[in-house]
Design a protein around this motif. Structure first.
Motif, PDB file in Angstrom:
ATOM      1  N   PRO A 315      56.616 -30.202 -38.884  1.00 12.82           N
ATOM      2  CA  PRO A 315      56.177 -28.804 -38.876  1.00 12.82           C
ATOM      3  C   PRO A 315      54.678 -28.726 -38.601  1.00 12.82           C
ATOM      4  CG  PRO A 315      56.259 -29.600 -41.127  1.00 12.82           C
ATOM      5  CD  PRO A 315      56.734 -30.744 -40.255  1.00 12.82           C
ATOM      6  N   ASP A 316      54.185 -27.508 -38.371  1.00  9.54           N
ATOM      7  CA  ASP A 316      52.741 -27.299 -38.293  1.00  9.54           C
ATOM      8  C   ASP A 316      52.115 -27.585 -39.657  1.00  9.54           C
ATOM      9  OD1 ASP A 316      52.111 -26.421 -35.630  1.00  9.54           O
ATOM     10  OD2 ASP A 316      53.192 -24.574 -36.072  1.00  9.54           O
ATOM     11  N   SER A 317      50.890 -28.050 -39.639  1.00 13.25           N
ATOM     12  CA  SER A 317      50.134 -28.183 -40.883  1.00 13.25           C
ATOM     13  C   SER A 317      49.755 -26.799 -41.399  1.00 13.25           C
ATOM     14  CB  SER A 317      48.868 -29.002 -40.657  1.00 13.25           C
ATOM     15  OG  SER A 317      49.181 -30.318 -40.262  1.00 13.25           O
ATOM     16  N   THR A 318      49.555 -26.691 -42.688  1.00 10.65           N
ATOM     17  CA  THR A 318      49.200 -25.396 -43.289  1.00 10.65           C
ATOM     18  C   THR A 318      47.705 -25.122 -43.228  1.00 10.65           C
ATOM     19  OG1 THR A 318      49.080 -26.444 -45.467  1.00 10.65           O
ATOM     20  CG2 THR A 318      51.181 -25.441 -44.828  1.00 10.65           C
ATOM     21  N   SER A 319      46.910 -26.113 -42.823  1.00  9.17           N
ATOM     22  CA  SER A 319      45.459 -25.925 -42.707  1.00  9.17           C
ATOM     23  C   SER A 319      44.951 -26.855 -41.612  1.00  9.17           C
ATOM     24  CB  SER A 319      44.760 -26.252 -44.028  1.00  9.17           C
ATOM     25  OG  SER A 319      44.954 -27.614 -44.372  1.00  9.17           O
ATOM     26  N   THR A 320      43.725 -26.654 -41.203  1.00  8.33           N
ATOM     27  CA  THR A 320      43.102 -27.546 -40.228  1.00  8.33           C
ATOM     28  C   THR A 320      42.701 -28.812 -40.966  1.00  8.33           C
ATOM     29  OG1 THR A 320      42.286 -25.647 -38.983  1.00  8.33           O
ATOM     30  CG2 THR A 320      41.263 -27.769 -38.524  1.00  8.33           C
ATOM     31  N   ASP A 321      43.570 -29.816 -40.880  1.00  6.80           N
ATOM     32  CA  ASP A 321      43.486 -30.961 -41.785  1.00  6.80           C
ATOM     33  C   ASP A 321      43.137 -32.281 -41.101  1.00  6.80           C
ATOM     34  OD1 ASP A 321      45.776 -31.335 -40.328  1.00  6.80           O
ATOM     35  OD2 ASP A 321      47.137 -31.427 -42.045  1.00  6.80           O
ATOM     36  N   GLY A 322      42.712 -32.217 -39.854  1.00  2.37           N
ATOM     37  CA  GLY A 322      42.350 -33.455 -39.162  1.00  2.37           C
ATOM     38  C   GLY A 322      43.529 -34.137 -38.487  1.00  2.37           C
ATOM     39  N   THR A 323      44.726 -33.602 -38.664  1.00  2.00           N
ATOM     40  CA  THR A 323      45.906 -34.191 -38.019  1.00  2.00           C
ATOM     41  C   THR A 323      46.223 -33.412 -36.739  1.00  2.00           C
ATOM     42  OG1 THR A 323      47.681 -32.820 -38.946  1.00  2.00           O
ATOM     43  CG2 THR A 323      46.775 -34.588 -40.352  1.00  2.00           C
ATOM     44  N   PRO A 324      46.946 -34.022 -35.806  1.00  2.00           N
ATOM     45  CA  PRO A 324      47.284 -33.308 -34.563  1.00  2.00           C
ATOM     46  C   PRO A 324      48.291 -32.183 -34.759  1.00  2.00           C
ATOM     47  CG  PRO A 324      48.285 -35.490 -34.588  1.00  2.00           C
ATOM     48  CD  PRO A 324      47.365 -35.436 -35.752  1.00  2.00           C
ATOM     49  N   MET A 325      48.846 -32.031 -35.975  1.00  2.00           N
ATOM     50  CA  MET A 325      49.774 -30.940 -36.237  1.00  2.00           C
ATOM     51  C   MET A 325      49.046 -29.692 -36.724  1.00  2.00           C
ATOM     52  SD  MET A 325      52.206 -32.488 -35.062  1.00  2.00           S
ATOM     53  CE  MET A 325      53.270 -31.046 -35.111  1.00  2.00           C
ATOM     54  N   SER A 326      47.730 -29.671 -36.595  1.00  2.00           N
ATOM     55  CA  SER A 326      46.920 -28.501 -36.904  1.00  2.00           C
ATOM     56  C   SER A 326      46.015 -28.235 -35.709  1.00  2.00           C
ATOM     57  CB  SER A 326      46.075 -28.756 -38.155  1.00  2.00           C
ATOM     58  OG  SER A 326      45.043 -29.686 -37.873  1.00  2.00           O
ATOM     59  N   ALA A 327      45.111 -27.272 -35.859  1.00  2.00           N
ATOM     60  CA  ALA A 327      44.155 -26.985 -34.788  1.00  2.00           C
ATOM     61  C   ALA A 327      43.241 -28.167 -34.502  1.00  2.00           C
ATOM     62  CB  ALA A 327      43.321 -25.754 -35.152  1.00  2.00           C
ATOM     63  N   SER A 328      43.306 -29.186 -35.330  1.00  2.00           N
ATOM     64  CA  SER A 328      42.510 -30.399 -35.079  1.00  2.00           C
ATOM     65  C   SER A 328      42.917 -31.090 -33.788  1.00  2.00           C
ATOM     66  CB  SER A 328      42.644 -31.369 -36.252  1.00  2.00           C
ATOM     67  OG  SER A 328      42.160 -30.796 -37.447  1.00  2.00           O
ATOM     68  N   PHE A 329      44.077 -30.732 -33.214  1.00  2.00           N
ATOM     69  CA  PHE A 329      44.457 -31.392 -31.965  1.00  2.00           C
ATOM     70  C   PHE A 329      43.477 -31.054 -30.846  1.00  2.00           C
ATOM     71  CE2 PHE A 329      46.730 -27.410 -30.917  1.00  2.00           C
ATOM     72  CZ  PHE A 329      46.470 -27.290 -29.555  1.00  2.00           C
ATOM     73  N   TYR A 330      42.716 -29.944 -31.000  1.00  2.00           N
ATOM     74  CA  TYR A 330      41.687 -29.626 -30.008  1.00  2.00           C
ATOM     75  C   TYR A 330      40.571 -30.669 -30.001  1.00  2.00           C
ATOM     76  CZ  TYR A 330      43.642 -24.997 -29.064  1.00  2.00           C
ATOM     77  OH  TYR A 330      44.460 -23.961 -28.680  1.00  2.00           O
ATOM     78  N   ASP A 331      40.458 -31.460 -31.076  1.00  2.00           N
ATOM     79  CA  ASP A 331      39.433 -32.505 -31.157  1.00  2.00           C
ATOM     80  C   ASP A 331      39.933 -33.844 -30.616  1.00  2.00           C
ATOM     81  OD1 ASP A 331      37.623 -30.772 -32.399  1.00  2.00           O
ATOM     82  OD2 ASP A 331      38.482 -31.196 -34.380  1.00  2.00           O
ATOM     83  N   TYR A 332      41.134 -33.849 -30.050  1.00  2.00           N
ATOM     84  CA  TYR A 332      41.712 -35.088 -29.535  1.00  2.00           C
ATOM     85  C   TYR A 332      40.690 -35.817 -28.655  1.00  2.00           C
ATOM     86  CZ  TYR A 332      45.108 -38.213 -27.388  1.00  2.00           C
ATOM     87  OH  TYR A 332      45.780 -39.331 -26.970  1.00  2.00           O
ATOM     88  N   PRO A 333      40.596 -37.160 -28.806  1.00  2.00           N
ATOM     89  CA  PRO A 333      41.454 -38.073 -29.573  1.00  2.00           C
ATOM     90  C   PRO A 333      40.986 -38.324 -31.010  1.00  2.00           C
ATOM     91  CG  PRO A 333      39.969 -39.345 -28.234  1.00  2.00           C
ATOM     92  CD  PRO A 333      39.666 -37.890 -27.931  1.00  2.00           C
ATOM     93  N   ASN A 334      40.024 -37.508 -31.486  1.00  2.00           N
ATOM     94  CA  ASN A 334      39.499 -37.709 -32.846  1.00  2.00           C
ATOM     95  C   ASN A 334      40.362 -36.968 -33.872  1.00  2.00           C
ATOM     96  OD1 ASN A 334      37.249 -39.242 -31.906  1.00  2.00           O
ATOM     97  ND2 ASN A 334      36.325 -37.319 -31.211  1.00  2.00           N
ATOM     98  N   THR A 335      41.612 -37.311 -33.908  1.00  2.00           N
ATOM     99  CA  THR A 335      42.567 -36.733 -34.842  1.00  2.00           C
ATOM    100  C   THR A 335      43.642 -37.779 -35.105  1.00  2.00           C
ATOM    101  OG1 THR A 335      44.092 -34.889 -35.182  1.00  2.00           O
ATOM    102  CG2 THR A 335      43.899 -35.702 -32.951  1.00  2.00           C
ATOM    103  N   HIS A 336      44.231 -37.765 -36.312  1.00  2.00           N
ATOM    104  CA  HIS A 336      45.180 -38.827 -36.673  1.00  2.00           C
ATOM    105  C   HIS A 336      46.306 -38.262 -37.530  1.00  2.00           C
ATOM    106  CE1 HIS A 336      42.365 -41.845 -35.200  1.00  2.00           C
ATOM    107  NE2 HIS A 336      41.408 -41.151 -35.820  1.00  2.00           N
ATOM    108  N   PHE A 337      47.502 -38.802 -37.369  1.00  2.00           N
ATOM    109  CA  PHE A 337      48.618 -38.437 -38.228  1.00  2.00           C
ATOM    110  C   PHE A 337      48.342 -38.904 -39.654  1.00  2.00           C
ATOM    111  CE2 PHE A 337      51.269 -38.673 -34.230  1.00  2.00           C
ATOM    112  CZ  PHE A 337      51.617 -37.333 -34.203  1.00  2.00           C
ATOM    113  N   SER A 338      48.768 -38.115 -40.626  1.00  2.00           N
ATOM    114  CA  SER A 338      48.710 -38.558 -42.020  1.00  2.00           C
ATOM    115  C   SER A 338      49.856 -39.527 -42.267  1.00  2.00           C
ATOM    116  CB  SER A 338      48.840 -37.361 -42.965  1.00  2.00           C
ATOM    117  OG  SER A 338      50.149 -36.804 -42.866  1.00  2.00           O
ATOM    118  N   GLN A 339      49.780 -40.254 -43.391  1.00  2.00           N
ATOM    119  CA  GLN A 339      50.848 -41.198 -43.693  1.00  2.00           C
ATOM    120  C   GLN A 339      52.177 -40.479 -43.894  1.00  2.00           C
ATOM    121  OE1 GLN A 339      50.549 -44.660 -43.603  1.00  2.00           O
ATOM    122  NE2 GLN A 339      52.776 -44.398 -43.592  1.00  2.00           N
ATOM    123  N   SER A 340      52.133 -39.305 -44.513  1.00  2.00           N
ATOM    124  CA  SER A 340      53.388 -38.571 -44.721  1.00  2.00           C
ATOM    125  C   SER A 340      53.981 -38.108 -43.391  1.00  2.00           C
ATOM    126  CB  SER A 340      53.155 -37.366 -45.638  1.00  2.00           C
ATOM    127  OG  SER A 340      52.250 -36.452 -45.065  1.00  2.00           O
TER     128      SER A 340
END
Length: 355
Positions: A315-340
């Motif tokens: 699912p989408d992240s609930t906040s801009t959390d540094g993962t690509p499932m949030s708006a942090s994907f605009y910072d690609y490639p400086n974004t990473h999946f969480s362990q969960s």
């Protein structure tokens, strides 16, 4: 790009689909360039009877007047037809244009339908000819030569299971441009690299990464058809989604492939895309970005990583959390999946696609 998840991707009710993408040998040095694509769909079926739709696309030089031929299996017969004059002799079927669909420009298509009867099985025909030329796979120029122009339609047949299958759908009024399949290929290969970096495993792409498909309609049709009022956000990608499923026999979702579709059509600020498990569908600005025509490339790479995450079940992240499932994907490639998120991908419906 608005990255909302798709509300719903409607299932197709067709019971059988054959898509034949074509390259044919020109019959002589002075003949016109020839090529054709045929999509034969069993739209409904009942005890002893069925309905079928046939779409033929001319990939060669313009023609004025066409005859499509195929052979049925034993026990199938045409009983009624529309938008073409269809006759049958034994198992041989001939469909001839009517007055208003005789002319087919290069890349243009037309459709006709019929009802039929059958006894026993109702197999889809396996071969077609258009004006005497077999539809088998690309376009050959009128004069023999050492090279041919890129085909506006390509297909690799049935790709291996557990692969990511990628389509670029080109409406009939959009010229073929090699930058699109090349650019989408580059985006997919970068996403493949990123997933390996993050998960230690990644998905497999087909040998021909992008299957280029000449659509059945022009851009305006995809933009304005099957819309809900003034909301055209989902029209373009929804129409592409339905056409790809019908023409290539793909389910929603499909256990054989994870599918990515991009279409070169959209209404400015009204069309977008998204993803749901097993599917990514994106409209014109994403295709343009991949081709290097619109915006910084990291935007399109990050967007594909994000939508593939949805296709793998996130699912989408609930906040801009540094993962690509949030708006942090605009910072690609400086974004990473969480362990969960990594755990959810690996245990999700398409986790077995990763190796």
């Amino acid at each position: 790009m608005r990255t909302r998840q798709i509300r719903s991707l409607l299932a197709v009710t067709a019971t059988g689909v054959l898509a034949v993408t074509a390259a044919v040998l020109a019959p002589g040095a002075h003949a016109a360039a020839a090529g054709c694509q045929v999509a034969y769909t069993i739209s409904s079926q009942w005890q002893g009877g069925f309905g079928a739709n046939v779409t033929v696309t001319n990939l060669g030089d313009p023609i004025n007047g066409w005859t499509l031929r195929w052979t049925f299996g034993t026990g199938q017969a045409v009983t009624q037809a529309w938008n073409a004059t269809v006759t049958q002799s034994g198992t041989a079927v001939t469909a001839v244009n009517v007055s208003y669909n005789a002319a087919l420009a290069t890349g243009a298509g037309t459709s006709f339908g019929f009802n039929g009867s059958f006894s026993g099985a109702n197999p889809v025909p396996t071969a077609f000819t258009l004006n005497g030329v077999t539809c088998t796979g690309g376009v050959v120029p009128s004069s023999p030569g050492p090279s041919t122009s890129p085909s506006p339609s390509t297909s690799t047949g049935t790709p291996p299971a557990k692969t990511v299958r990628v389509f670029w759908l080109k409406p009939t009024d959009v010229a073929f441009d090699q930058r699109y399949p090349d650019g989408i290929t580059a985006v997919m290969r970068e996403a493949q690299r990123y997933y390996r970096q993050e998960l230690g495993k990644t998905f497999t792409l087909n040998s021909t990464v992008v299957e280029t498909v000449t659509g059945e309609h022009d851009r305006n049709w995809y933009i304005t058809t099957n819309c809900s009022g003034s909301d055209h956000y989902w029209c373009v990608v929804g129409n592409m989604h339905q056409e790809l499923m019908r023409r290539f026999g793909i389910a929603n979702p499909d256990s054989r492939w994870l599918v990515v579709g991009e279409i070169s059509a959209e209404e400015t600020n009204q069309s977008g895309g998204g993803a749901s498990p097993g599917w990514v569908v994106l409209s014109g600005h994403d295709a343009d970005g991949a081709a290097g025509i619109n915006g910084p490339m990291n935007r399109w790479y990050g967007g594909m990583v994000h939508e593939l995450g949805h296709a793998f079940g996130l699912p989408d992240s609930t906040s801009t959390d540094g993962t690509p499932m949030s708006a942090s994907f605009y910072d690609y490639p400086n974004t990473h999946f969480s362990q969960s998120q990594k755990n959810a991908i690996m245990s999700g419906p398409y986790g077995s696609f990763l190796s």
